[in-house]
Design an enzyme around this catalytic site. Structure first.
Site, mmCIF file in Angstrom:
data_model
loop_
_atom_site.group_PDB
_atom_site.id
_atom_site.type_symbol
_atom_site.label_atom_id
_atom_site.label_comp_id
_atom_site.label_asym_id
_atom_site.label_seq_id
_atom_site.Cartn_x
_atom_site.Cartn_y
_atom_site.Cartn_z
ATOM 1 N N HIS A 346 -27.965 -35.993 6.769
ATOM 2 C CA HIS A 346 -27.001 -34.770 7.340
ATOM 3 C C HIS A 346 -26.490 -33.767 6.209
ATOM 4 C CE1 HIS A 346 -26.380 -35.657 11.671
ATOM 5 N NE2 HIS A 346 -26.552 -36.834 11.337
ATOM 6 N N LYS A 534 -15.287 -23.512 12.890
ATOM 7 C CA LYS A 534 -16.175 -24.849 12.125
ATOM 8 C C LYS A 534 -14.979 -25.265 11.033
ATOM 9 C CE LYS A 534 -19.195 -21.891 10.509
ATOM 10 N NZ LYS A 534 -20.502 -22.560 10.931
ATOM 11 N N ARG A 535 -15.261 -26.612 10.728
ATOM 12 C CA ARG A 535 -14.323 -27.256 9.708
ATOM 13 C C ARG A 535 -14.363 -26.314 8.363
ATOM 14 N NH1 ARG A 535 -12.621 -32.640 10.476
ATOM 15 N NH2 ARG A 535 -11.636 -32.322 8.375
ATOM 16 N N LYS A 540 -19.060 -23.403 3.522
ATOM 17 C CA LYS A 540 -18.880 -22.521 4.847
ATOM 18 C C LYS A 540 -18.584 -21.285 4.574
ATOM 19 C CE LYS A 540 -18.750 -26.796 7.791
ATOM 20 N NZ LYS A 540 -19.764 -26.545 8.924
ATOM 21 N N THR A 642 -24.622 -26.422 14.215
ATOM 22 C CA THR A 642 -24.836 -26.349 15.604
ATOM 23 C C THR A 642 -23.922 -25.378 16.368
ATOM 24 O OG1 THR A 642 -23.318 -28.438 15.846
ATOM 25 C CG2 THR A 642 -25.531 -28.774 15.723
ATOM 26 N N LYS A 646 -24.551 -22.780 19.868
ATOM 27 C CA LYS A 646 -23.619 -22.602 21.049
ATOM 28 C C LYS A 646 -23.405 -21.153 21.254
ATOM 29 C CE LYS A 646 -21.563 -26.900 19.412
ATOM 30 N NZ LYS A 646 -20.155 -27.347 18.632
HETATM 31 C C1 LIG Z 1 -20.266 -27.546 17.373
HETATM 32 C C2 LIG Z 1 -18.937 -28.023 16.825
HETATM 33 C C3 LIG Z 1 -18.680 -28.206 15.371
HETATM 34 C C4 LIG Z 1 -19.876 -27.896 14.346
HETATM 35 O O1 LIG Z 1 -19.788 -26.372 14.190
HETATM 36 P P1 LIG Z 1 -20.776 -26.025 12.735
HETATM 37 O O2 LIG Z 1 -20.307 -24.542 12.964
HETATM 38 O O3 LIG Z 1 -22.038 -26.294 13.069
HETATM 39 O O4 LIG Z 1 -20.049 -26.527 11.755
HETATM 40 C C5 LIG Z 1 -17.290 -28.635 14.843
HETATM 41 N N1 LIG Z 1 -16.429 -28.866 15.462
HETATM 42 C C6 LIG Z 1 -16.497 -28.461 16.986
HETATM 43 C C7 LIG Z 1 -15.243 -28.987 17.892
HETATM 44 C C8 LIG Z 1 -17.720 -28.194 17.713
HETATM 45 O O5 LIG Z 1 -17.789 -28.148 18.754
#
Ligand SMILES: *Cc1c(COP(=O)(O)O)cnc(C)c1O
Length: 801
Positions: A346, A534-535, A540, A642, A646
């Site tokens: 990952h 995101k985190r 990032k 991911t 979304k």
């Molecule tokens: C999809 C998702 C992530 C991953 O987000 P990235 O932008 O790909 O880092 C993290 N936390 C939650 C709650 C998510 O639904």
């Protein structure tokens, strides 16, 4: 019970009385939630039993997905939707004057994961069940999931999460299937005839009790299982410190490690990993043995997948079981093990690659350590044959070296497949990070681009958009998400565009209402909703987004004639509690929000909102309302992402670097429908090799950069001038490891283009719809089919309807 609304209503009221001992009038929302949850669990149970029965009877190959995290999100509405009984329930409840949404609010959001990796595991479970694939998840039942985030004076404060406080309606405790896991002690060897026998003595035993949760496929009869292990005392001996033993064992599943990428060098973490792996393997082999007698054929019936290296001890643990307990020779056991296990990588961030110091590892897991030593010796001997005399190369590839056990090396050597999670990531693994292993095992390496389940991220999260798509192209896409492409023919139809605009507007209103309630900030529905959720992590680059907003602020203040398309910048992010830099960035976002939102003129055109406690349930409100998706990681650092998928699926346009799956999003929708900027991965990797980047040059030569960086330390935020010094230092003194300043100008340019593009409403709507129409490729159904065919070699089982 769910056949029509009247029979539902009747059973619901009856059940409410018997479960809660109250009449409907006195019942609370939580009573109603537990009643409904229990009814649904019961409704699932016959399908669950039938699925297990079918798997036993057919005796075909099954996959077990081992993951230290499953970020599930709430299950009630997803289960109702997948079972096809959501409407009946909604209508029945409506007659009782209850909204399903209000009941859902009583369900705690099971947050047994940190972010992308755990959410991927949850999407995969949904796809496995929906595709009728025999596949199950194995994880840990943390008593406290990821911490709840509170913001106090702009600072993140972590509170223990308590998802089990009111019980969990979905789980079934199976004490009869508990197994024991051994730690500590020592290994005694002796001969029995010609063979050497190893015995673990003086060990500490921990009981692993499974809690099973049903995983309901979408409108199919398959119900797979997510098995979560709980750590409990095994048995109390006479000369034992009972309290400390109880505390030590239960601690194993007390907390999820709230660390997203760093290797947490804690013995408890290693205990968690072995606990997961040992209990899961024992359980997998027990169920294999019910139908099969020849353990040498295990790999024909069982695939074990490890989600990152956290469960990589599955490899030596399976060797231990096969050699020490089943009596296979080393070579027989190695054949079975390597043909059973597959591994997903990952990340390529060096600090995130797991390495365990021998001095911690060996005493805790003495037999497992011996087995890893043996694997390592045999592997190094093979390398010596292949590369005679190249001891440096061999040292570099060894599983044990310099006092450390390298989990990624173990995972590669002991598995039959290593996959990256987006094309670019898999290529970097093959050609750079893991090139030396690729040279030895080229056939093991492959790519499986991540995906998301459209059932949660579109059907559940955005029913308004779901209905519009159904009205426009029918319903085939629901079961075959690649058919979303049929929408493309309609993106220029004025009425489709108009309806999409209305859907987006409605979803922005819903989010704006939440923002007003939670943050007390009134946002403009007509402004661009520009979202980064995101985190929080340096790679990032939330900081790049922040510096851009600071620049806009300055521009608006200085130039009275500056016109700008109004924007609402929305952030959501948790920082690991020990990650100093990340917490500072959260504080910076809040300081900036105060400045911007309280300035009479600036706040007319831009607003900054930080939404507290980002998690799956909040995400479901955010994605449908987004116009712009911020995917601005330093190229090469985000393995896939991911969240980007979304957003796309909900009709947001991406502002992104050429990183992770952003590249494949661009390939799907075309260059004109995405806003890309910044260094390429190649350019970043080249800078890292030649060391020629000098962030200070960008500070000196770009006035805009100089101004915003100076504002970090000159009292601009009108508080402690040292507050953000560490952030300024990361950019200048530490030479800006993530190339924020290098990409700053290019980011500002592209953001200006975004603002202009938004003003061409018709074109924007077309582009948003083009994004939706191409998002089918990013369904995790596609990803899981590729795993099933390309790695696991499993097939759907026909569950009779
Ligand atoms: C999809 C998702 C992530 C991953 O987000 P990235 O932008 O790909 O880092 C993290 N936390 C939650 C709650 C998510 O639904």
């Amino acid at each position: 019970m769910f056949s029509n609304k009247d029979s539902f209503k009747k059973s619901f009221l009856k059940r409410l009385e018997s479960m809660c001992g109250k009449g409907f009038e006195e019942s609370t929302r939580r009573d109603q939630y537990f009643t409904l949850g229990n009814m649904v669990r019961e409704y699932i149970s016959s399908k669950w039993i039938d699925t297990n029965e079918l798997y036993r009877a057919e005796n075909k190959k099954q996959v077990y997905y081992l993951s230290i995290e499953f970020l599930l999100g709430r299950l009630l509405c997803q289960n109702l939707l997948n079972l096809g009984i959501k409407e009946v329930v909604e209508e029945g409840l409506a007659e009782l004057n209850i909204q399903l949404n209000e009941i859902e609010e009583c369900e705690s959001d099971p947050a047994l994961g940190n972010g992308g990796l755990g959410r991927l595991a949850a999407c995969f479970l949904d796809s496995l069940a929906t595709l009728n694939l025999p596949g199950h998840g194995y994880g840990l039942r943390y008593k406290h999931g990821l911490f709840d985030q509170k913001i106090v004076d702009g600072y993140q404060v972590e509170l223990p999460e308590q998802w089990l406080r009111h019980g969990n309606v979905w789980e079934v405790r199976k004490p009869d299937q508990a197994v024991e896991v051994s730690f500590w002690g020592r290994i005694e060897s002796s001969y029995e005839g010609n063979s050497l026998i190893f015995k673990h003595v003086g060990e500490q035993k921990v009981l692993a009790v499974p809690y099973d949760m049903p995983v309901v496929g979408y409108q199919v009869d398959t119900v797979n299982t997510l098995r979560l292990w709980n750590a409990e005392p095994a048995s109390f001996g006479p000369n034992q410190d009972v309290l400390s033993y109880k505390r030590d064992t239960e601690a194993i599943t007390d907390f999820l490690y709230p660390d997203d990428t760093h290797d947490e060098g804690k013995i408890l973490r290693l205990k968690q990993q072995y606990f997961l792996v040992s209990s899961s393997l024992q359980s997998i082999i027990q169920s294999f043995k019910k139908e099969n007698s020849n353990i040498r054929e295990l790999h024909h019936y069982v695939a074990i997948h490890i989600n990152d290296t956290h469960p990589a001890l599955a490899i030596p643990e399976l060797m231990r079981i096969l050699v020490d307990i089943e009596g296979l020779t080393w070579n027989e056991a190695w054949h079975v093990t390597t043909n059973t296990v597959s591994y997903t990588n990952h990340t390529i961030l060096a600090e995130a690659l797991e390495k365990w110091p021998i001095y911690l590892f060996k005493p805790l897991l003495p037999r497992i350590y011996m087995i890893i030593e043996e694997i390592n010796e045999r592997f190094c001997a093979e390398l010596w044959d292949r590369y005679p005399g190249e001891w440096q190369r061999i040292e570099h590839m060894a599983i044990i070296a310099h006092g450390l056990v390298k989990m990624a090396h173990l995972a590669i050597v002991g598995s039959n497949s290593i996959n990256g999670v987006a094309k670019i990531h898999s290529d970097i693994l093959k050609n750079r990070e893991m090139k030396s292993f690729y040279d030895v095992y080229p056939e093991k390496f492959n790519n499986k681009t991540n995906g998301i389940t459209h059932r949660r991220w579109l059907l559940k999260a955005n029913p308004e958009l779901t209905n519009l798509i159904k009205e426009t192209i029918g319903e085939d896409w629901v079961k075959q998400p690649e058919k979303l492409i049929d929408l493309k023919r309609h993106v220029y139809h004025p009425s489709v565009k108009e309806q999409f605009a209305q859907v987006k507007r409605k979803r922005k209103e819903i989010l704006a209402k939440k923002i007003a309630e939670k943050n007390g900030i009134l946002v403009d529905i007509d402004s661009i909703f520009d979202v980064q959720v995101k985190r929080l992590h340096a790679y990032k680059r939330q900081l790049l987004n922040v510096l851009h907003i600071m620049y806009l602020y300055n521009r608006i203040k200085e130039d009275p004639n500056y016109v700008i398309q109004p924007r609402t910048f929305i952030f959501g992010a948790k920082a690991s509690p020990t990650y100093y830099y990340a917490k500072k960035v959260i504080k910076l976002i809040h300081s900036l929000a105060d400045k911007v939102n309280n300035d009479p003129r600036v706040s007319q055109v831009i607003k900054v909102v930080f939404m507290e406690n980002y998690r799956v349930s909040l995400a479901e409100d955010i994605f449908p309302a987004a116009d712009v998706s911020e995917q601005i990681s330093t190229a090469s650092k985000e393995a896939s992402g991911t969240g980007n998928m979304k957003f796309m699926m909900n009709g947001a346009l991406t502002v992104g670097t050429l990183d992770g799956a952003n590249i494949e999003i661009m390939e799907e929708i075309g260059k004109d429908n995405i806003f890309t900027f910044g260094l390429t991965a190649q350019e970043v990797l080249k800078y890292e090799e030649n060391g020629r980047y000098r962030s200070m040059e960008y500070y000196h030569h770009d006035l805009r950069i100089r101004q915003v960086i100076n504002q970090l330390t000159n009292g601009f935020f009108s508080e402690d001038e040292g507050e953000f010094e560490s952030i300024a230092d990361s950019l200048l003194v530490q030479n800006d490891q993530y190339f924020v300043l290098r990409d700053f100008a290019s980011y500002i340019d592209i953001q200006e283009k975004v603002g202009i593009a938004y003003q061409n409403r018709e074109k924007w709507l077309e582009q948003a719809l083009i994004n939706v129409s191409h998002s089918g490729f990013f369904s995790s159904d596609r990803t899981i089919s590729q795993y099933a065919d390309g790695i696991w070699n499993i097939e759907p089982l026909g569950v009779k309807m």
